[in-house]
Design a protein around this motif. Structure first.
Motif, PDB file in Angstrom:
ATOM      1  N   ALA A 156       0.877  -1.168   0.000  1.00 52.25           N
ATOM      2  CA  ALA A 156       0.000   0.000   0.000  1.00 52.25           C
ATOM      3  C   ALA A 156       0.916   1.220   0.000  1.00 52.25           C
ATOM      4  O   ALA A 156       1.571   1.515   1.001  1.00 52.25           O
ATOM      5  N   TYR A 157       0.988   1.905  -1.130  1.00 50.87           N
ATOM      6  CA  TYR A 157       1.945   3.005  -1.309  1.00 50.87           C
ATOM      7  C   TYR A 157       1.309   4.330  -0.937  1.00 50.87           C
ATOM      8  O   TYR A 157       0.235   4.677  -1.430  1.00 50.87           O
ATOM      9  N   ASN A 158       1.995   5.071  -0.058  1.00 52.65           N
ATOM     10  CA  ASN A 158       1.457   6.336   0.444  1.00 52.65           C
ATOM     11  C   ASN A 158       2.349   7.531   0.149  1.00 52.65           C
ATOM     12  O   ASN A 158       2.334   8.529   0.876  1.00 52.65           O
ATOM     13  N   ASP A 168       4.616   9.548   2.678  1.00 49.37           N
ATOM     14  CA  ASP A 168       4.393   8.903   3.974  1.00 49.37           C
ATOM     15  C   ASP A 168       4.853   7.450   3.991  1.00 49.37           C
ATOM     16  O   ASP A 168       4.607   6.723   4.961  1.00 49.37           O
ATOM     17  N   GLY A 170       4.917   3.509   3.046  1.00 50.52           N
ATOM     18  CA  GLY A 170       3.959   2.510   2.588  1.00 50.52           C
ATOM     19  C   GLY A 170       3.887   1.329   3.521  1.00 50.52           C
ATOM     20  O   GLY A 170       4.703   1.179   4.441  1.00 50.52           O
ATOM     21  N   GLN A 220      -1.500   5.575  -9.196  1.00 48.64           N
ATOM     22  CA  GLN A 220      -0.719   5.344  -7.983  1.00 48.64           C
ATOM     23  C   GLN A 220       0.512   4.488  -8.274  1.00 48.64           C
ATOM     24  O   GLN A 220       1.588   4.712  -7.712  1.00 48.64           O
TER      25      GLN A 220
END
Length: 204
Positions: free
Chosen positions: A85-87, A90, A92, A154
Motif C-alpha cells: 500500500a503506497y502512500n 508517507d 507505505g 498510484q
C-alpha cells in the motif's frame, strides 16, 4: 435492530474490540482479526457461526478454481513479489505473508517476500508500515511489486518516486496496480484483484 449475531473487528480503523463486553450484552458477538487470517479462514468461521458451511465450501472451491485458471494464463515477470500500500511521502505498508493479498500472489505462482520488520515504523498482523526513508530497504528483494488499493496513477507515482528508483521492481518496470478494492479481500474483491493482475501481466 435486535440482531441475532454481531460481528466485529479486532484490527484496523473499524476495530470494535474495546466494545466487546457492551456488544455482547445485546447479542452473541464474534471478533475477527481480518488482518492475520485470510478471507477463506474468516469465511469458514462465519459459516460455522451462521450454519452456512455448505455455501462457504462452494465459494471456496469456486475461488480456488478461479485462482488456478488465472495462474495457468500467466507468464510471471519475476518469481519474488510483494504487495504494497503506497502512500507517497508517507512511505507505505507491506502486507504480511499471512495476508489474503499474499495468499493470492502465492496462488498465482509467486514467492512472497516481506520487508525487514526491524526497520518498520509499525507492525500489525496484516501490514508492516515503513517510512519513505526505509521503504527502499523494504522493497530491496521483490522482483515484482503489486500496488494495493491503487490504480495506474498510484503505480506510476511509485515508479516515479526517486527514493525507489534503484529497487528491483522499479528498475525493471515490474510494478502493477491491483485496483481500488484490493485493500480488504473477500470472495468478490479477491476476484477483482486477480483480474487486475491478469490484465496487468497480459494474461488471458
Amino acid at each position: 435492530m435486535e440482531p441475532d449475531l454481531i460481528i466485529g473487528s479486532t484490527v484496523g480503523a473499524d476495530a470494535t474490540v474495546d466494545s466487546y463486553d457492551q456488544l455482547s450484552e445485546i447479542a452473541p458477538t464474534i471478533m475477527l482479526d481480518y488482518g492475520a487470517h485470510t478471507w477463506e479462514d474468516l469465511a469458514v468461521t462465519l459459516g460455522e457461526a451462521t450454519g452456512a458451511e455448505d455455501g462457504v465450501q462452494v465459494a471456496l472451491d469456486d475461488f480456488e478454481a478461479y485462482v488456478d485458471e488465472a495462474a495457468a494464463s500467466l507468464t510471471l515477470p519475476g518469481q519474488t513479489a510483494t504487495a504494497l500500500a503506497y502512500n507517497g511521502a508517507d512511505g507505505g505498508g507491506v502486507f504480511s505473508a499471512e495476508s489474503s493479498q499474499a495468499a493470492i500472489l502465492i496462488g498465482l505462482g509467486f514467492d512472497y517476500v516481506v520487508g525487514p520488520e526491524d526497520l518498520a515504523d509499525q507492525v500489525r498482523s496484516d501490514v508492516s508500515f515503513f517510512t519513505a526513508e526505509n521503504l527502499p530497504a523494504a522493497l530491496a528483494n521483490p522482483e515484482v511489486v503489486f500496488v494495493i488499493a491503487g490504480g495506474d496513477e498510484q503505480a506510476d507515482s511509485l515508479v516515479n518516486d526517486p527514493l525507489l528508483a534503484n529497487t528491483p521492481a522499479v528498475a525493471n518496470g515490474q510494478v502493477y496496480a491491483t485496483g481500488p478494492t484490493s485493500f480488504r479481500i473477500d470472495y468478490y474483491s479477491g476476484k477483482q484483484m486477480i483480474d487486475a493482475i491478469v490484465a496487468g501481466l497480459g494474461g488471458e
